[in-house]
Design a protein around this motif. Structure first.
Motif, mmCIF file in Angstrom:
data_model
loop_
_atom_site.group_PDB
_atom_site.id
_atom_site.type_symbol
_atom_site.label_atom_id
_atom_site.label_comp_id
_atom_site.label_asym_id
_atom_site.label_seq_id
_atom_site.Cartn_x
_atom_site.Cartn_y
_atom_site.Cartn_z
ATOM 1 N N LYS A 27 23.556 95.879 4.785
ATOM 2 C CA LYS A 27 23.167 96.926 5.747
ATOM 3 C C LYS A 27 21.675 97.225 5.664
ATOM 4 C CE LYS A 27 24.061 101.782 6.915
ATOM 5 N NZ LYS A 27 24.804 103.001 6.532
ATOM 6 N N ALA A 28 21.158 97.369 4.444
ATOM 7 C CA ALA A 28 19.746 97.698 4.259
ATOM 8 C C ALA A 28 18.843 96.598 4.805
ATOM 9 C CB ALA A 28 19.457 97.925 2.779
ATOM 10 N N GLN A 30 19.558 94.268 7.054
ATOM 11 C CA GLN A 30 19.634 94.192 8.511
ATOM 12 C C GLN A 30 18.863 95.331 9.161
ATOM 13 O OE1 GLN A 30 20.726 91.696 10.488
ATOM 14 N NE2 GLN A 30 19.780 92.939 12.092
ATOM 15 N N ASN A 31 18.896 96.512 8.546
ATOM 16 C CA ASN A 31 18.124 97.645 9.077
ATOM 17 C C ASN A 31 16.640 97.303 9.176
ATOM 18 O OD1 ASN A 31 20.385 99.251 9.297
ATOM 19 N ND2 ASN A 31 19.977 100.456 7.458
ATOM 20 N N GLY A 34 16.067 93.868 11.509
ATOM 21 C CA GLY A 34 16.398 94.182 12.896
ATOM 22 C C GLY A 34 15.214 94.755 13.667
ATOM 23 N N ARG A 35 14.283 95.367 12.939
ATOM 24 C CA ARG A 35 13.082 95.911 13.580
ATOM 25 C C ARG A 35 12.230 94.804 14.183
ATOM 26 N NH1 ARG A 35 11.176 99.601 8.399
ATOM 27 N NH2 ARG A 35 13.207 100.570 8.004
ATOM 28 N N GLU A 80 13.957 101.267 1.810
ATOM 29 C CA GLU A 80 15.267 101.268 2.476
ATOM 30 C C GLU A 80 16.389 101.326 1.443
ATOM 31 O OE1 GLU A 80 17.868 101.449 5.626
ATOM 32 O OE2 GLU A 80 15.674 101.451 5.777
ATOM 33 N N THR A 84 19.904 103.567 1.155
ATOM 34 C CA THR A 84 21.195 102.904 1.350
ATOM 35 C C THR A 84 22.004 102.730 0.069
ATOM 36 O OG1 THR A 84 20.079 101.659 3.100
ATOM 37 C CG2 THR A 84 22.289 100.943 2.506
#
Length: 229
Positions: A27-28, A30-31, A34-35, A80, A84
């Motif tokens: 999750k971290a 991809q966060n 993803g930017r 991040e 997370t």
């Protein structure tokens, strides 16, 4: 004659073995990526599991062709992670096995690629659990761990820090990542792999044994006290 050797000491990886952090790492990452319009896939994850933070940052920037340096990415992802990874749960099967070994006075340790700061963040709410271990080696910041997994350094350092300094063949490692399994093999240790279901069979073949949960491990095959369910 058993295909397994009797052991006297047990060394645990942390992420994905003791703490349920792997989905949080995904999750971290991809966060962050993803930017930049990128997608972090299982194929990427399988290649970087078990790496120290700097090595994983170099891998991500190159594999996803990010328009930043790995040092810039590393700084962003560490921030991040603070958000997370602050409250992971202990994996139930790990809790049972660790308490079982501790109760029977089997020397146990943790060998994680995380830095000391990262370990403190992830373990903050589980201090009593981690007190069961004889020692913790944080490969990401420990000066004695010269190379990260799949090099054997972290497991050899962990073995050397038990008071009786067991030979590598007397140590059993629990790992979830192919890089970690290879590190244990390179250290001359037997290794039980508890992999993510997405890890393909060819990346499991170097493990001494593969299990679905740590408390499914027939530890008596390695000369350890049987875990009664």
């Amino acid at each position: 004659m058993s295909k397994y050797r009797a052991v006297s000491h047990v060394i645990f990886d942390m992420d994905g073995i003791l703490l349920d952090t792997e989905p949080l790492y995904t999750k971290a990452i991809q966060n962050v990526v993803g930017r930049y319009g990128k997608t972090f896939t299982w194929e990427h994850k399988s290649q970087m599991m078990g790496l120290q933070t700097a090595e994983s940052s170099k891998f991500i920037v190159k594999a996803l062709d990010l328009p930043i340096t790995w040092e810039e990415y590393n700084s962003i992802i560490l921030e991040e992670y603070k958000i997370t990874l602050a409250n992971p749960e202990i994996i139930p099967g790990a809790k049972r096995l660790v308490h079982h070994l501790s109760k029977h006075n089997i020397p146990i340790s943790v060998a994680t690629s995380s830095s000391q700061d990262s370990f403190e963040l992830k373990s903050a709410k589980h201090k009593d659990f981690f007190k069961l271990f004889d020692h913790i080696v944080c490969g990401g910041s420990d000066p004695e761990v010269k190379q990260g997994k799949p090099a054997p350094d972290i497991f050899l350092v962990s073995a050397s820090r038990f008071p009786d300094k067991p030979n590598p063949e007397k140590c059993l490692v629990f790992e979830d990542a192919p890089n970690g399994v290879q590190a244990a093999v390179n250290a001359g240790m037997q290794v039980v792999m508890c992999p993510d279901e997405n890890v393909p069979s060819e990346l499991r073949k170097n493990a001494t044994m593969v299990v679905n949960s740590l408390d499914d491990t027939p530890v008596e095959a390695f000369g350890l006290p049987e875990l009664i369910k």
